[in-house]
Scaffold this active site. Structure first.
Site, PDB file in Angstrom:
ATOM      1  N   ALA A 296      10.419   6.687   2.019  1.00  0.00           N
ATOM      2  CA  ALA A 296       9.104   6.061   1.873  1.00  0.00           C
ATOM      3  C   ALA A 296       9.240   4.752   1.110  1.00  0.00           C
ATOM      4  O   ALA A 296       9.939   4.669   0.106  1.00  0.00           O
ATOM      5  CB  ALA A 296       8.156   7.003   1.140  1.00  0.00           C
TER       6      ALA A 296
ATOM      7  N   HIS B  84      -0.362  10.839  10.414  1.00  0.00           N
ATOM      8  CA  HIS B  84      -1.253  10.084   9.517  1.00  0.00           C
ATOM      9  C   HIS B  84      -1.037   8.589   9.724  1.00  0.00           C
ATOM     10  O   HIS B  84      -0.752   7.856   8.793  1.00  0.00           O
ATOM     11  CB  HIS B  84      -0.998  10.436   8.060  1.00  0.00           C
ATOM     12  CG  HIS B  84      -1.123  11.882   7.752  1.00  0.00           C
ATOM     13  ND1 HIS B  84      -2.331  12.524   7.723  1.00  0.00           N
ATOM     14  CD2 HIS B  84      -0.181  12.815   7.486  1.00  0.00           C
ATOM     15  CE1 HIS B  84      -2.132  13.799   7.420  1.00  0.00           C
ATOM     16  NE2 HIS B  84      -0.841  14.007   7.287  1.00  0.00           N
TER      17      HIS B  84
END
Length: 167
Positions: free
Chosen positions: A143, A78
């Protein structure tokens, strides 16, 4: 490219065939174009290298400087918004999720200005790894982490600025 596609097929439960990975995964396409741009950069054709890079950025949303060194079986999952700077080194079997930046911190630096990501590292979505830092083998970056210092092998780093939470 086929080796990368087969590696992605083993890692990604959403992938169901090698042709699907090759033709529909923007990370695979960006790496394909990067290899061409890198060839031109290495053979002193900077205009062609830049032209191929811009084409790739437009098609995939992933920016990889032609001079960056990228290993085998790298999986950019992605990848929209991923940026890889010109002195970055990415070794084999690395996973980068969307929005990762491998950038520099200081414009006046000479030599290596971007990160070195060692084999097997996993970089979470929107992580920012800045400067000439080294991310160790099989390390994980959470993240949104902002990494400004080296991360040892087999460690996990999270937060802003990133701190090691386990080794």
């Amino acid at each position: 490219m086929f080796e990368t596609a087969r590696a992605i097929l083993r890692q990604d439960p959403a992938a169901y065939s090698v042709p699907q990975v090759i033709f529909t995964y923007p990370g695979v396409q960006a790496l394909f174009w990067h290899r061409i741009a890198h060839y031109f950069a290495q053979h002193r054709h900077p205009f062609l290298a830049s032209f191929v890079r811009r084409h790739s950025e437009h098609r995939t949303g992933i920016s990889i400087a032609p001079q960056a060194q990228v290993g085998k079986r790298v999986f950019i999952d992605h990848g929209m918004g991923t940026v890889i700077g010109e002195t970055a080194i990415i070794e084999d079997d690395v996973v980068l999720l969307q929005g990762v930046t491998l950038g520099s911190r200081h414009i006046e630096d000479t030599g290596r200005r971007h990160p070195h990501i060692k084999s097997g590292a996993y970089i979470g979505a929107n992580a920012q790894i800045l400067g000439p830092v080294t991310i160790g083998k099989f390390s994980k970056i959470g993240a949104g982490a902002v990494v400004l210092k080296d991360v040892p092998d087999h460690a996990t780093a999270v937060g802003s600025p990133a701190r090691i939470i386990e080794k």
